[in-house]
Design a protein around this motif. Structure first.
Motif, short mmCIF file in Angstrom:
data_model
loop_
_atom_site.label_atom_id
_atom_site.label_comp_id
_atom_site.label_asym_id
_atom_site.label_seq_id
_atom_site.Cartn_x
_atom_site.Cartn_y
_atom_site.Cartn_z
N LEU A 27 64.97 -86.50 91.39
CA LEU A 27 66.40 -86.19 90.80
C LEU A 27 66.56 -84.74 91.23
N GLU A 31 71.27 -83.18 88.20
CA GLU A 31 71.09 -84.58 87.70
C GLU A 31 70.29 -84.51 86.21
N LYS A 32 69.03 -84.07 86.46
CA LYS A 32 68.24 -83.96 85.07
C LYS A 32 68.87 -83.42 84.06
N GLN A 43 67.83 -92.91 80.76
CA GLN A 43 67.25 -92.00 81.56
C GLN A 43 66.77 -92.76 82.69
N THR A 47 68.23 -92.68 86.48
CA THR A 47 67.44 -92.31 87.70
C THR A 47 67.49 -93.39 88.79
#
Length: 239
Positions: A27, A31-32, A43, A47
């Protein structure tokens, strides 16, 4: 599943769950940040579909880039790319195509189970509810109420990037063909304008197997539609 109901010009990547990331999967920091405070299930889903999206873009010859989200949570694709993502229990998918030949994509996947009690009353027009009842009586083996919901989700995923507006469940009427495994969505409000042409309906395909169902809409760019009509059906045609 989804990769089998879209034209060859669309790059599709799917996963049945959340596989271990490959060496090229990571990622981006941006994005995280989007999922930093999300629950673990969210999550994992986020992902996996990002990994799939980048693998699909790689098949188009594109470098890896972050796939961020609009304020509504829809994926924000890089310039020149259109795409769609979906995830449900046991299935994730991402599809992308060049905007040269594709105006919009919309996919959705759902478990092949009945909708929760009362949901059909919320999402279905009276005509749709009547057709769902007929399909349920005459074509066993698919939960048609859930397929109607799945198709409407695909419609919205095509509609929203083109218009930037919401679309209520009551603003598109879906007709499902149980034999051809296709569906037709007639917009009951003015449709999006694509390359100067107003689009009033979408055509899609569906598939159901192994406890899952999926719907997909490919809306070709006007130039691609004209080319296809002049030369005959091709991989960029509407499905």
């Amino acid at each position: 599943m989804i990769d089998g109901i879209l034209p060859a010009a669309v790059a599709a990547e799917v996963a049945y769950g959340d596989p271990v990331a490959g060496p090229d999967d990571e990622l981006f920091p941006q994005e995280k940040e989007l999922i930093a405070f999300s629950v673990p299930k969210r999550q994992r889903e986020f992902t996996t579909v990002r990994f799939l999206a980048r693998r699909a873009m790689r098949r188009l010859g594109l470098p890896p880039v972050p796939v961020l989200s609009t304020p509504r949570g829809a994926p924000r694709w890089p310039d020149g790319v259109v795409g769609s993502m979906t995830h449900c229990d046991g299935y994730r998918a991402a599809v992308v195509a060049s905007s040269d030949g594709t105006a919009a994509l919309g996919i959705d996947a759902e478990p092949d189970k009945p909708l929760p009690r009362g949901v059909l009353d919320v999402i279905a027009l009276p005509s749709e509810a009547t057709r769902v009842a007929f399909l349920t009586s005459h074509h066993a083996g698919v939960h048609w109420d859930r397929l109607l919901f799945c198709a409407k989700e695909s419609v919205f995923k095509v509609w929203h990037p083109l218009t930037g507006r919401e679309l209520d469940f009551s603003q598109a009427e879906i007709t499902i063909d149980p034999l051809e495994r296709t569906f037709h969505a007639r917009l009951l409000v003015p449709g999006p304008v694509v390359d100067g042409r107003r689009v009033g309906d979408f055509a899609g395909r569906w598939h159901a197997a192994d406890g899952l169902m999926a719907t997909a809409i490919h809306l070709p760019a006007v130039s691609a539609s004209v080319s296809a009509s002049a030369t005959g059906p091709g991989p960029g045609g509407r499905v």
